[in-house]
Design a protein around this motif. Structure first.
Motif, mmCIF file in Angstrom:
data_model
loop_
_atom_site.group_PDB
_atom_site.id
_atom_site.type_symbol
_atom_site.label_atom_id
_atom_site.label_comp_id
_atom_site.label_asym_id
_atom_site.label_seq_id
_atom_site.Cartn_x
_atom_site.Cartn_y
_atom_site.Cartn_z
ATOM 1 N N ARG A 192 0.811 -1.218 0.000
ATOM 2 C CA ARG A 192 0.000 0.000 0.000
ATOM 3 C C ARG A 192 0.842 1.265 0.000
ATOM 4 O O ARG A 192 0.322 2.369 -0.129
ATOM 5 N N ASN A 250 -2.969 3.037 -6.885
ATOM 6 C CA ASN A 250 -3.368 2.785 -5.509
ATOM 7 C C ASN A 250 -4.619 3.617 -5.185
ATOM 8 O O ASN A 250 -4.614 4.835 -5.357
ATOM 9 N N ASN A 252 -5.734 4.548 -2.507
ATOM 10 C CA ASN A 252 -5.513 5.564 -1.477
ATOM 11 C C ASN A 252 -5.292 6.933 -2.105
ATOM 12 O O ASN A 252 -5.416 7.953 -1.432
#
Length: 257
Positions: A192, A250, A252
């Motif tokens: 991550r 990602n 995020n």
């Protein structure tokens, strides 16, 4: 000498023509490579990529694309387990202060394992070749030699190089001939920390460890990544589609997407 001068003159004329016309001139037979490099230009700029993990680097073909075609100037960490190929790669990288070469196969554990060197080293793998789904590569994708190589993980290398290079937004490029998901498992929760990943997808399986492309994409999505592009990674084998690359970001960083 004449051929060298001819190439230099041709290259100069091409650059001048591109500046004058505002277009790109693509050499015959190279159109397939354009989608990847153009998407990477946009992706690296948008997500501010500041380090690249080049896993399964072979002789540095991807690093060459990053430097010559994408315009990326940050650190590149190339991982190549075959000793003589890694030696050639180190020689190539010697003039580039931000290109680092590690003689490891990245996987899901640290240690050592048998590695198959194929007749064409680009096909070399921790897995065994298979030809029941496509027979195009029987002459090049067969075991010429098996050696023991050192294994490491993305997690271990991330810890080492993050302290050294102080990067914050790395990109994970994988071309491990059937073992990309093992590389991802070896990253653990640190996956991550990557803003994006690029993986070779098996449309037709060439190894006993290959994962169906649909299952691979699903696994990456479950790990928190979303598709940005599907791009060719070679000139193809018309009419059969054997493999291609996925480029994923990602989630995020969804606010930037």
């Amino acid at each position: 000498m004449v051929n060298h001068l001819t190439r230099r003159v041709r290259s100069t004329l091409v650059r001048q023509a591109e500046r004058i016309t505002g277009t790109h001139i693509i050499p015959r037979g190279s159109l397939w490579a354009v989608p990847e490099r153009e998407h990477l230009k946009a992706f690296f700029a948008h997500f501010d990529v500041d380090c690249v993990f080049d896993v399964g680097a072979n002789e540095g073909q991807f690093a060459d694309i990053l430097r010559r075609k994408v315009g990326y100037r940050g650190p590149i960490l190339s991982f190549e387990p075959i000793p003589d190929v890694a030696a050639r790669l180190r020689a190539k990288a010697a003039a580039d202060d931000l290109w680092f070469v590690e003689e490891f196969a990245l996987a899901d554990e640290v240690g050592a394992r048998t590695f198959n060197i194929m007749a064409d080293t680009q096909f070399s793998s921790l897995g065994n070749p298979k030809h029941d789904e496509v027979r195009l590569f029987e002459a090049t994708n067969h075991v010429a030699q098996s050696i023991t190589v050192k294994l490491s993980t993305v997690k271990a290398m991330l810890e080492t190089y993050r302290k050294r290079l102080k990067f914050a937004r790395p990109y994970l490029k994988m071309d491990t001939q059937g073992h990309d998901l093992a590389v991802v498992r070896g990253a653990g929760d640190d996956l991550r920390g990557f803003v994006g990943l690029q993986s070779e997808l098996a449309i037709r399986k060439l190894y006993d460890t290959s994962v169906d492309f649909r299952d691979a994409i699903t696994a990456y999505e479950r790990a928190g990544f979303a598709l940005s592009a599907l791009v060719p990674n070679n000139e193809g084998h018309f009419p059969t589609l054997v493999e291609m690359d996925c480029i994923m970001y990602n989630t995020n960083y969804a606010a930037l997407a």
